[in-house]
Design a protein around this motif. Sequence first.
Motif, PDB file in Angstrom:
ATOM      1  N   ILE A 173      84.223  86.375  28.005  1.00  0.00           N
ATOM      2  CA  ILE A 173      83.101  87.207  27.575  1.00  0.00           C
ATOM      3  C   ILE A 173      81.915  86.915  28.482  1.00  0.00           C
ATOM      4  O   ILE A 173      81.395  85.793  28.505  1.00  0.00           O
ATOM      5  N   ARG A 174      81.481  87.920  29.217  1.00  0.00           N
ATOM      6  CA  ARG A 174      80.332  87.775  30.118  1.00  0.00           C
ATOM      7  C   ARG A 174      79.135  88.511  29.524  1.00  0.00           C
ATOM      8  O   ARG A 174      79.212  89.714  29.237  1.00  0.00           O
ATOM      9  N   LEU A 175      78.040  87.784  29.358  1.00  0.00           N
ATOM     10  CA  LEU A 175      76.806  88.352  28.830  1.00  0.00           C
ATOM     11  C   LEU A 175      75.806  88.508  29.972  1.00  0.00           C
ATOM     12  O   LEU A 175      75.437  87.514  30.607  1.00  0.00           O
ATOM     13  N   THR A 176      75.413  89.741  30.235  1.00  0.00           N
ATOM     14  CA  THR A 176      74.311  89.988  31.161  1.00  0.00           C
ATOM     15  C   THR A 176      73.044  90.011  30.326  1.00  0.00           C
ATOM     16  O   THR A 176      72.874  90.868  29.456  1.00  0.00           O
ATOM     17  N   LEU A 177      72.163  89.054  30.561  1.00  0.00           N
ATOM     18  CA  LEU A 177      71.077  88.768  29.635  1.00  0.00           C
ATOM     19  C   LEU A 177      69.897  89.738  29.770  1.00  0.00           C
ATOM     20  O   LEU A 177      69.617  90.258  30.865  1.00  0.00           O
ATOM     21  N   LYS A 178      69.227  89.949  28.644  1.00  0.00           N
ATOM     22  CA  LYS A 178      67.980  90.702  28.651  1.00  0.00           C
ATOM     23  C   LYS A 178      66.927  89.897  29.414  1.00  0.00           C
ATOM     24  O   LYS A 178      66.999  88.666  29.489  1.00  0.00           O
ATOM     25  N   GLU A 179      65.933  90.605  29.926  1.00  0.00           N
ATOM     26  CA  GLU A 179      64.915  89.935  30.739  1.00  0.00           C
ATOM     27  C   GLU A 179      64.223  88.821  29.965  1.00  0.00           C
ATOM     28  O   GLU A 179      63.988  87.731  30.498  1.00  0.00           O
ATOM     29  N   LYS A 180      63.919  89.052  28.690  1.00  0.00           N
ATOM     30  CA  LYS A 180      63.197  88.057  27.901  1.00  0.00           C
ATOM     31  C   LYS A 180      64.077  86.902  27.445  1.00  0.00           C
ATOM     32  O   LYS A 180      63.577  85.922  26.883  1.00  0.00           O
ATOM     33  N   ASP A 181      65.394  87.002  27.684  1.00  0.00           N
ATOM     34  CA  ASP A 181      66.327  85.958  27.231  1.00  0.00           C
ATOM     35  C   ASP A 181      67.053  85.288  28.391  1.00  0.00           C
ATOM     36  O   ASP A 181      68.132  84.718  28.211  1.00  0.00           O
ATOM     37  N   ARG A 182      66.451  85.309  29.554  1.00  0.00           N
ATOM     38  CA  ARG A 182      67.101  84.740  30.735  1.00  0.00           C
ATOM     39  C   ARG A 182      67.198  83.221  30.700  1.00  0.00           C
ATOM     40  O   ARG A 182      67.878  82.616  31.520  1.00  0.00           O
ATOM     41  N   GLU A 183      66.517  82.593  29.746  1.00  0.00           N
ATOM     42  CA  GLU A 183      66.628  81.140  29.590  1.00  0.00           C
ATOM     43  C   GLU A 183      68.055  80.702  29.313  1.00  0.00           C
ATOM     44  O   GLU A 183      68.440  79.555  29.598  1.00  0.00           O
ATOM     45  N   TYR A 184      68.878  81.618  28.774  1.00  0.00           N
ATOM     46  CA  TYR A 184      70.244  81.258  28.418  1.00  0.00           C
ATOM     47  C   TYR A 184      71.197  81.268  29.607  1.00  0.00           C
ATOM     48  O   TYR A 184      72.392  81.048  29.447  1.00  0.00           O
ATOM     49  N   ALA A 185      70.655  81.517  30.799  1.00  0.00           N
ATOM     50  CA  ALA A 185      71.434  81.320  32.020  1.00  0.00           C
ATOM     51  C   ALA A 185      71.148  79.956  32.640  1.00  0.00           C
ATOM     52  O   ALA A 185      71.727  79.604  33.670  1.00  0.00           O
ATOM     53  N   ASP A 186      70.273  79.201  32.006  1.00  0.00           N
ATOM     54  CA  ASP A 186      69.914  77.864  32.473  1.00  0.00           C
ATOM     55  C   ASP A 186      70.921  76.862  31.912  1.00  0.00           C
ATOM     56  O   ASP A 186      71.044  76.719  30.693  1.00  0.00           O
ATOM     57  N   PRO A 187      71.649  76.142  32.752  1.00  0.00           N
ATOM     58  CA  PRO A 187      72.668  75.207  32.241  1.00  0.00           C
ATOM     59  C   PRO A 187      72.090  74.111  31.349  1.00  0.00           C
ATOM     60  O   PRO A 187      72.760  73.648  30.423  1.00  0.00           O
ATOM     61  N   PHE A 188      70.854  73.695  31.586  1.00  0.00           N
ATOM     62  CA  PHE A 188      70.242  72.669  30.738  1.00  0.00           C
ATOM     63  C   PHE A 188      69.990  73.212  29.333  1.00  0.00           C
ATOM     64  O   PHE A 188      70.156  72.505  28.341  1.00  0.00           O
ATOM     65  N   ARG A 189      69.597  74.486  29.244  1.00  0.00           N
ATOM     66  CA  ARG A 189      69.382  75.111  27.936  1.00  0.00           C
ATOM     67  C   ARG A 189      70.710  75.258  27.199  1.00  0.00           C
ATOM     68  O   ARG A 189      70.800  75.012  25.985  1.00  0.00           O
ATOM     69  N   ILE A 190      71.741  75.660  27.910  1.00  0.00           N
ATOM     70  CA  ILE A 190      73.070  75.824  27.297  1.00  0.00           C
ATOM     71  C   ILE A 190      73.600  74.484  26.814  1.00  0.00           C
ATOM     72  O   ILE A 190      74.154  74.370  25.709  1.00  0.00           O
ATOM     73  N   ARG A 191      73.428  73.446  27.614  1.00  0.00           N
ATOM     74  CA  ARG A 191      73.885  72.116  27.210  1.00  0.00           C
ATOM     75  C   ARG A 191      73.183  71.671  25.930  1.00  0.00           C
ATOM     76  O   ARG A 191      73.804  71.085  25.040  1.00  0.00           O
ATOM     77  N   GLU A 192      71.902  71.961  25.823  1.00  0.00           N
ATOM     78  CA  GLU A 192      71.123  71.602  24.638  1.00  0.00           C
ATOM     79  C   GLU A 192      71.672  72.292  23.391  1.00  0.00           C
ATOM     80  O   GLU A 192      71.789  71.685  22.320  1.00  0.00           O
ATOM     81  N   ILE A 193      72.021  73.566  23.522  1.00  0.00           N
ATOM     82  CA  ILE A 193      72.544  74.333  22.380  1.00  0.00           C
ATOM     83  C   ILE A 193      73.914  73.811  21.972  1.00  0.00           C
ATOM     84  O   ILE A 193      74.215  73.669  20.782  1.00  0.00           O
ATOM     85  N   ILE A 194      74.761  73.512  22.947  1.00  0.00           N
ATOM     86  CA  ILE A 194      76.090  72.974  22.642  1.00  0.00           C
ATOM     87  C   ILE A 194      75.958  71.647  21.896  1.00  0.00           C
ATOM     88  O   ILE A 194      76.663  71.397  20.909  1.00  0.00           O
ATOM     89  N   ARG A 195      75.051  70.820  22.346  1.00  0.00           N
ATOM     90  CA  ARG A 195      74.841  69.522  21.689  1.00  0.00           C
ATOM     91  C   ARG A 195      74.395  69.707  20.243  1.00  0.00           C
ATOM     92  O   ARG A 195      74.838  68.991  19.338  1.00  0.00           O
TER      93      ARG A 195
END
Length: 290
Positions: A179-201
């Motif tokens: 599943i590939r998500l092309t992000l909205k402009e205001k939600d581009r933070e979710y392409a940041d690996p550090f942000r994704i790691r934080e959510i997974i944790r």
Amino acid sequence: MTDTKTEAVLETMEFQTEVRKMLDIVIHSLYTDKEIFLRELISNAADALEKARYLEAAGQAEPSGEALEIHIETDEDNHAVTIRDTGVGMTRDEVIENLGTIAHSGARSFLENLGNRDGSDVNLIGQFGVGFYSAFMVAREVRLTSRSVRAAEPVVWESSGDGTYRLGVAGPQPRGTSIRLTLKEKDREYADPFRIREIIRQYSSFVPFPVFLNGERVNTMEALWKENKNDIGEDRYQEFYKYLAEDYQNPLLYHHFSVDAPLSIQSILFCPGENLEQRGLGKLEGGVRI
């Protein structure tokens, strides 16, 4: 490994009415905590892996040769994130049933139980099996490719959450779903690996399958509460607490208990060694990890 776009012509189809209503609520007004989209997609991937493991053990599916894993890849240049699993996958008919119609999506139950809620309950969407649609909270386009254990022909599904979706034959891919998500402009933070790691944790540390972020495993801690307490040493309790609480001190005390009836409950409750609120660090939010 991300999916590759197919050159096949995609057929445009419409979501059923209830699914369109639910999408409108999810996209425009339901949630304040958008980050839960990742929790839901990882949970779905884990379910697909569990089903694949069961079918293989029962002799109803050929082993794929790939490990049962979840892979997440971020693409900061193109503002996208991809979640891929090596699970059971879906056929064309299953994609239509699961993603486009009310019979399998749980949309009707979701709408009926929404009532007057204000959108603050982040568990609501997962409760009715419609977690996939949470992707549209952050994505302007969602592209899913899947190859089922029951069919050799992969399928591709695309939608912008606008009431229609496009369906066709995908290019070659391994068994499972991407599943590939092309992000909205205001939600581009979710392409940041550090942000994704934080959510997974925060939400997915104890998924029962390996989760990799850009090739590195991120859920390395086992769900200690599921183990027999007689087999766990003091040092493992202390290490587990420090991981959960992000605390350098040992807990003041803990209690590990389990019951089988009337409900099956396995849990560990920890009491911190120090009350950080007394040091002026603000009110601490309690919580339960599952």
